[in-house]
Write a protein that holds these residues in place. Structure first.
Motif, PDB file in Angstrom:
ATOM      1  N   ARG A  94      11.634  -4.661 -35.137  1.00 40.39           N
ATOM      2  CA  ARG A  94      12.171  -5.870 -34.497  1.00 40.39           C
ATOM      3  C   ARG A  94      11.847  -5.889 -33.005  1.00 40.39           C
ATOM      4  O   ARG A  94      11.537  -6.944 -32.437  1.00 40.39           O
ATOM      5  N   GLU A  95      11.903  -4.710 -32.372  1.00 39.38           N
ATOM      6  CA  GLU A  95      11.597  -4.649 -30.942  1.00 39.38           C
ATOM      7  C   GLU A  95      10.130  -4.996 -30.687  1.00 39.38           C
ATOM      8  O   GLU A  95       9.803  -5.746 -29.758  1.00 39.38           O
ATOM      9  N   ARG A  96       9.234  -4.460 -31.551  1.00 36.03           N
ATOM     10  CA  ARG A  96       7.824  -4.798 -31.397  1.00 36.03           C
ATOM     11  C   ARG A  96       7.576  -6.280 -31.669  1.00 36.03           C
ATOM     12  O   ARG A  96       6.789  -6.942 -30.965  1.00 36.03           O
ATOM     13  N   GLY A  97       8.238  -6.786 -32.709  1.00 34.07           N
ATOM     14  CA  GLY A  97       8.086  -8.209 -32.988  1.00 34.07           C
ATOM     15  C   GLY A  97       8.573  -9.075 -31.836  1.00 34.07           C
ATOM     16  O   GLY A  97       7.972 -10.107 -31.513  1.00 34.07           O
ATOM     17  N   GLN A  98       9.667  -8.657 -31.195  1.00 32.93           N
ATOM     18  CA  GLN A  98      10.188  -9.403 -30.036  1.00 32.93           C
ATOM     19  C   GLN A  98       9.178  -9.425 -28.897  1.00 32.93           C
ATOM     20  O   GLN A  98       8.965 -10.453 -28.248  1.00 32.93           O
ATOM     21  N   SER A  99       8.556  -8.280 -28.638  1.00 34.61           N
ATOM     22  CA  SER A  99       7.556  -8.227 -27.565  1.00 34.61           C
ATOM     23  C   SER A  99       6.361  -9.119 -27.880  1.00 34.61           C
ATOM     24  O   SER A  99       5.789  -9.762 -26.992  1.00 34.61           O
ATOM     25  N   VAL A 100       5.981  -9.186 -29.186  1.00 30.52           N
ATOM     26  CA  VAL A 100       4.833 -10.020 -29.557  1.00 30.52           C
ATOM     27  C   VAL A 100       5.156 -11.499 -29.348  1.00 30.52           C
ATOM     28  O   VAL A 100       4.365 -12.250 -28.752  1.00 30.52           O
ATOM     29  N   ILE A 101       6.320 -11.969 -29.809  1.00 31.10           N
ATOM     30  CA  ILE A 101       6.619 -13.401 -29.655  1.00 31.10           C
ATOM     31  C   ILE A 101       6.860 -13.765 -28.191  1.00 31.10           C
ATOM     32  O   ILE A 101       6.595 -14.896 -27.777  1.00 31.10           O
ATOM     33  N   ASN A 102       7.334 -12.797 -27.388  1.00 30.92           N
ATOM     34  CA  ASN A 102       7.438 -13.059 -25.944  1.00 30.92           C
ATOM     35  C   ASN A 102       6.059 -13.298 -25.344  1.00 30.92           C
ATOM     36  O   ASN A 102       5.863 -14.210 -24.524  1.00 30.92           O
ATOM     37  N   ALA A 103       5.083 -12.468 -25.747  1.00 34.81           N
ATOM     38  CA  ALA A 103       3.724 -12.636 -25.235  1.00 34.81           C
ATOM     39  C   ALA A 103       3.113 -13.946 -25.720  1.00 34.81           C
ATOM     40  O   ALA A 103       2.421 -14.647 -24.964  1.00 34.81           O
ATOM     41  N   VAL A 104       3.351 -14.294 -26.997  1.00 30.53           N
ATOM     42  CA  VAL A 104       2.809 -15.552 -27.538  1.00 30.53           C
ATOM     43  C   VAL A 104       3.404 -16.759 -26.808  1.00 30.53           C
ATOM     44  O   VAL A 104       2.705 -17.719 -26.466  1.00 30.53           O
ATOM     45  N   GLN A 105       4.699 -16.710 -26.551  1.00 34.36           N
ATOM     46  CA  GLN A 105       5.334 -17.818 -25.825  1.00 34.36           C
ATOM     47  C   GLN A 105       4.703 -18.002 -24.449  1.00 34.36           C
ATOM     48  O   GLN A 105       4.402 -19.119 -24.030  1.00 34.36           O
ATOM     49  N   SER A 106       4.495 -16.898 -23.742  1.00 28.46           N
ATOM     50  CA  SER A 106       3.910 -16.993 -22.404  1.00 28.46           C
ATOM     51  C   SER A 106       2.465 -17.464 -22.462  1.00 28.46           C
ATOM     52  O   SER A 106       2.023 -18.234 -21.614  1.00 28.46           O
ATOM     53  N   THR A 107       1.710 -16.997 -23.503  1.00 29.09           N
ATOM     54  CA  THR A 107       0.288 -17.331 -23.581  1.00 29.09           C
ATOM     55  C   THR A 107       0.074 -18.786 -23.971  1.00 29.09           C
ATOM     56  O   THR A 107      -0.755 -19.488 -23.379  1.00 29.09           O
ATOM     57  N   PHE A 108       0.802 -19.277 -24.982  1.00 28.71           N
ATOM     58  CA  PHE A 108       0.591 -20.624 -25.507  1.00 28.71           C
ATOM     59  C   PHE A 108       1.565 -21.650 -24.926  1.00 28.71           C
ATOM     60  O   PHE A 108       1.568 -22.799 -25.355  1.00 28.71           O
ATOM     61  N   ASN A 109       2.405 -21.233 -23.962  1.00 26.04           N
ATOM     62  CA  ASN A 109       3.312 -22.159 -23.265  1.00 26.04           C
ATOM     63  C   ASN A 109       4.264 -22.883 -24.227  1.00 26.04           C
ATOM     64  O   ASN A 109       4.474 -24.100 -24.142  1.00 26.04           O
ATOM     65  N   TYR A 110       4.826 -22.133 -25.196  1.00 27.66           N
ATOM     66  CA  TYR A 110       5.878 -22.691 -26.028  1.00 27.66           C
ATOM     67  C   TYR A 110       7.205 -22.621 -25.285  1.00 27.66           C
ATOM     68  O   TYR A 110       7.414 -21.736 -24.453  1.00 27.66           O
ATOM     69  N   ASP A 111       8.099 -23.546 -25.615  1.00 24.09           N
ATOM     70  CA  ASP A 111       9.438 -23.463 -25.046  1.00 24.09           C
ATOM     71  C   ASP A 111      10.192 -22.267 -25.612  1.00 24.09           C
ATOM     72  O   ASP A 111      10.932 -21.592 -24.893  1.00 24.09           O
ATOM     73  N   SER A 112       9.996 -22.002 -26.914  1.00 25.33           N
ATOM     74  CA  SER A 112      10.557 -20.813 -27.540  1.00 25.33           C
ATOM     75  C   SER A 112       9.716 -20.477 -28.762  1.00 25.33           C
ATOM     76  O   SER A 112       9.050 -21.344 -29.341  1.00 25.33           O
ATOM     77  N   MET A 113       9.737 -19.208 -29.155  1.00 24.17           N
ATOM     78  CA  MET A 113       9.014 -18.738 -30.320  1.00 24.17           C
ATOM     79  C   MET A 113       9.992 -17.917 -31.154  1.00 24.17           C
ATOM     80  O   MET A 113      10.666 -17.020 -30.630  1.00 24.17           O
ATOM     81  N   SER A 114      10.089 -18.221 -32.479  1.00 23.40           N
ATOM     82  CA  SER A 114      11.068 -17.564 -33.341  1.00 23.40           C
ATOM     83  C   SER A 114      10.391 -17.081 -34.618  1.00 23.40           C
ATOM     84  O   SER A 114       9.363 -17.634 -35.054  1.00 23.40           O
ATOM     85  N   LEU A 115      10.977 -16.047 -35.214  1.00 21.02           N
ATOM     86  CA  LEU A 115      10.561 -15.554 -36.523  1.00 21.02           C
ATOM     87  C   LEU A 115      11.718 -15.754 -37.495  1.00 21.02           C
ATOM     88  O   LEU A 115      12.856 -15.337 -37.223  1.00 21.02           O
ATOM     89  N   LEU A 116      11.443 -16.416 -38.640  1.00 21.31           N
ATOM     90  CA  LEU A 116      12.440 -16.729 -39.648  1.00 21.31           C
ATOM     91  C   LEU A 116      12.134 -15.947 -40.931  1.00 21.31           C
ATOM     92  O   LEU A 116      10.962 -15.618 -41.208  1.00 21.31           O
ATOM     93  N   ASN A 117      13.164 -15.657 -41.685  1.00 17.87           N
ATOM     94  CA  ASN A 117      12.909 -15.071 -42.998  1.00 17.87           C
ATOM     95  C   ASN A 117      12.541 -16.178 -43.982  1.00 17.87           C
ATOM     96  O   ASN A 117      12.519 -17.365 -43.637  1.00 17.87           O
ATOM     97  N   VAL A 118      12.259 -15.786 -45.200  1.00 16.75           N
ATOM     98  CA  VAL A 118      11.801 -16.767 -46.194  1.00 16.75           C
ATOM     99  C   VAL A 118      12.879 -17.808 -46.471  1.00 16.75           C
ATOM    100  O   VAL A 118      12.582 -18.978 -46.768  1.00 16.75           O
ATOM    101  N   ALA A 119      14.150 -17.442 -46.314  1.00 21.95           N
ATOM    102  CA  ALA A 119      15.235 -18.382 -46.588  1.00 21.95           C
ATOM    103  C   ALA A 119      15.448 -19.377 -45.460  1.00 21.95           C
ATOM    104  O   ALA A 119      16.264 -20.295 -45.586  1.00 21.95           O
ATOM    105  N   GLY A 120      14.747 -19.209 -44.348  1.00 26.13           N
ATOM    106  CA  GLY A 120      14.895 -20.141 -43.230  1.00 26.13           C
ATOM    107  C   GLY A 120      15.901 -19.709 -42.193  1.00 26.13           C
ATOM    108  O   GLY A 120      16.257 -20.494 -41.308  1.00 26.13           O
TER     109      GLY A 120
END
Length: 750
Positions: A94-120
């Motif tokens: 989870r910590e690694r995943g958090q660092s990845v979505i933080n980098a993606v948000q900064s790179t692609f200029n999203y307001d926020s980036m989230s990871l959801l499970n299959v149930a939403g």
């Protein structure tokens, strides 16, 4: 004269007018037909231009949306994202995943980036308020659960009034099974910016707007107060559904109630969908309140509609310009036709008649040399030959009158030539005066005539020579003033620095004087103490005389007392030496004060009128320094007497001590000696009192020196302020001199 050209009296004019009217009618009809065709072509061209502008805007929006989709799709393929979703309970994953979505948000200029499970359910997010949020019912999440890239409509999130767009992508594990969903959220700011690029592209007042299938404005950057307002009232069921879903937050009901009255927008959307057309043009009221021409197109990837709107005035400006151009061509053609018709009528009929009329008028005026000489065989030719014969018959009778008339004409020509020469000379003189007024003093007039105008030209040349000499002198004076101003500025700057240094020196001298005054007060206190000791010694000596008369056994006590007196006198001698040293310091300070006052007087003399008061203060300081020096000489003399007396007292006490051992027979002599000792002690006491008074007087003198130095410092400060003022005046003078140089430089002297 005008009656000659009247249609009622001139056949040529009637013929010309008929021809012109026929040509104008044909040209006007052709112009109207041509203008109608040109108008239709211009409207089609303008529509193609605004349609092309709409296509460009749609391509920008589509590229942006595709970029957002590509961002979440790329994120879904990252190994660390897959690792996190495959091991959702592993803290490290989870910590690694958090660092990845933080980098993606900064790179692609999203307001926020989230990871959801299959149930939403939101597992982790760059926004700390989103984890745990249930998004299973959102259309974009449902689309991702079905294995496709998803995009939401423009709407708000739970407990948030900000409108967002969500982009989703499914994440697959190593066995090609879906293990989660990537959700990227953006605001509409970038879409507003892209739409705003179309502002004024198709003319002043043109703009673009994006609406959804219900006509709700999703982006209208030129009129931000209309954002999320419907273009036309919505159906009650549609409005209630949006209010229940809080599509635009708590203000959804208020926004939907503030609908505009633009039914043409909804009609165009309906027609565009029913006829499967790529674009539709329609007219209607713009957001600014004026009428306009608009084109609407549907975006390919989302159920949005892009509308580009142009004010009617801007849209038909090309049509009007082409109409004006056609009218101009028609007017030119009509003018050419009129000119050709008039030329033909004029050369064929009107000119011979006018020539005949003119010749008759000339002959009637007395000039019989005029002849028609027409080589025509028609009625006009016969009339011309008859007219020439009549003129020949009359010519012989008025030869003298013709000669006189010729002489008058010759004189008139001479007068005209003289007038033309006069006008040329005046124009040349005016041009020369204008050049002189503009600063050109390097030229002179060429005089080629000897009349009054020639004298005027010579006067102008003399005037320019005088102005040229004056300009040279002015330039030289300006240069001299500038140099003097610069020298004055440098001198005042140096004087300001010297005055500042002088003020600093006076402050240092006052500090040293304060220390000297403290030492002088201490000296006066010690002198008072010595005087009191001397008085005590005198009392003891008197008591010693009484004791000698009473008993011989008291000699021992007398000896001790005498020895004590000797020690006191020796201490008095040491203190007298200390006072002597202090008076030496005071004398040196007086010398330094005298030197400082001399320097101050010199600087005051250099300052001139501003330093007169400073010179008076400096003289007072010198007088005070001289008085202090004289007082120290007196104190030194008194201290010498005190030292002599103390030395004598020491010798006497030693002798008295020796005589005490000789016995009682020397008591009388010892009494005499004690009497003398008492006298000497009394003298010493008086000297000590005088010394204390002198020390107090020295202290008062030092106080006067301090007051004088304070006056000097105040005068130095005033001198410094005056010098600063003089420096500023010198700077102003320097600036004025430079301005004078620039003004004089305008004139060209050579």
């Amino acid at each position: 004269m005008l009656s000659i050209f009247s249609p009622a009296r001139s056949l040529s004019i009637r013929l010309g007018l008929f021809t012109i009217a026929t040509a104008l009618m044909a040209m006007i009809a052709l112009t109207l037909l041509t203008n109608r065709v040109a108008t239709e072509n211009a409207i089609a061209t303008a529509q193609r231009e605004i349609d092309a502008q709409t296509l460009n805007g749609i391509e920008r929006i589509e590229m942006y949306l595709q970029d957002r989709r590509s961002g979440v799709a790329l994120t879904a393929q990252l190994p660390l994202v897959r690792l996190m979703l495959a091991n959702q309970d592993d803290p490290e994953a989870r910590e690694r995943g958090q660092s990845v979505i933080n980098a993606v948000q900064s790179t692609f200029n999203y307001d926020s980036m989230s990871l959801l499970n299959v149930a939403g359910q939101t597992l982790i997010s760059t926004n700390p308020t989103l984890p745990g949020q249930d998004r299973s019912q959102r259309p974009e999440v449902i689309s991702a659960q079905r294995g496709a890239l998803g995009m939401s409509d423009a709407t708000t999130d739970p407990n948030d009034d900000q409108v967002y767009l969500h982009f989703t992508a499914p994440v697959y594990g190593s066995n090609n099974q879906m293990i989660g969903i990537v959700d990227g959220r953006v605001r509409l700011d970038e879409i507003h910016r892209l739409v705003a690029l179309d502002a004024n592209r198709s003319g002043t007042g043109s703009y673009s707007v994006i609406v959804d299938a219900h006509g709700i404005r999703l982006s209208v950057p030129n009129f931000p107060h209309l954002l999320f307002h419907p273009s036309a009232p919505l159906a009650p069921t549609v409005a209630q559904k949006m209010i229940d879903a809080r599509r635009f937050g708590d203000n959804t009901a208020t926004l939907l109630q503030q609908a505009s009255s633009m039914p043409e927008v909804l009609e165009s959307i309906d027609l565009l969908n029913r006829h499967v057309d790529e674009s539709r043009f329609f007219t209607g009221t713009l957001n600014s309140g004026e009428e306009g021409e608009s084109v609407i197109r549907k975006l390919r990837s989302v159920d949005w509609y892009y509308i580009h709107r142009v004010p009617i005035e801007q849209f038909y400006s090309v049509v009007r310009s082409q109409t004006g151009y056609a009218l101009l061509i028609t007017a030119i053609a009509a003018s050419l036709a009129i000119a050709v018709t008039l030329w033909f009528v004029n050369n064929s009929l009107r000119r011979p008649l006018l020539q005949l009329i003119e010749t008759a008028s000339v002959i009637a005026g007395g000039d019989l040399r005029k002849r028609l000489h027409m080589q025509r065989r028609d009625e006009i030719g016969i009339l011309a030959h008859t007219f020439d014969a009549m003129a020949d018959a009359l010519e012989a009778r008025i030869n003298e009158a013709q000669a006189a008339q010729a002489e008058a004409q010759r004189l008139q020509r001479i007068e005209a030539e003289g007038r033309a020469s006069l006008e040329r000379s005046v124009a040349e003189y005016l041009a020369f005066v204008q050049r002189v007024a503009n600063g050109d003093l390097s030229q002179s007039l060429h005089i080629d005539r000897g009349d009054a105008l020639g004298q005027l030209g010579e006067g102008l040349n003399h005037m320019v020579e005088s102005l040229r000499a004056m300009g040279r002198r002015s330039q030289e004076a300006a240069s001299a003033i500038a140099a003097a101003a610069a020298q004055i500025l440098a001198t005042t700057t140096q004087q300001a620095s010297a005055a500042n240094e002088q003020s600093t020196a006076v402050a240092q001298t006052m500090a040293a004087l304060d220390e000297v005054r403290a030492i002088a007060r201490q000296t006066a206190d010690q002198a008072d103490h010595i005087a009191r000791d001397a008085q005590a010694a005198l009392t003891v000596a008197q008591q010693g005389i009484a004791v000698v008369e009473e008993t011989v056994q008291s000699m021992t006590d007398i000896r001790r007392r005498v020895e004590g007196i000797a020690q006191t006198i020796l201490s008095l001698a040491d203190q007298a030496q200390a006072i002597s040293a202090i008076t030496s310091v005071v004398s040196e300070l007086a010398d330094q004060s005298n030197l400082l006052a001399l320097n101050a007087a010199i600087e005051a003399a250099r300052a001139g009128e501003h330093g007169r008061s400073f010179s008076i203060v400096a003289q007072q300081v010198r007088d005070l320094a001289e008085r202090s020096k004289q007082a120290t000489v007196q104190v030194r003399s008194i201290l010498g007497d005190i030292q002599k007396s103390t030395n004598t007292a020491v010798v006497v006490t030693e002798e008295g001590a020796k005589r005490v051992d000789s016995g009682s027979q020397l008591v009388s002599q010892a009494g005499d000696v004690i009497h003398r000792i008492a006298g000497e002690v009394e003298t010493g006491a008086q000297v000590n009192v005088q010394m204390a008074a002198s020390a107090r007087q020295a202290t008062a003198g030092l106080d006067q020196i301090g007051q004088a130095l304070t006056s000097i410092q105040k005068a130095a400060s005033e001198t410094l302020a005056s010098t600063r003022q003089a420096e500023r005046a010198a700077q102003d003078l320097n600036t004025l001199a430079q301005s004078l140089q620039q003004m004089v430089a305008v004139y060209r002297l050579a």
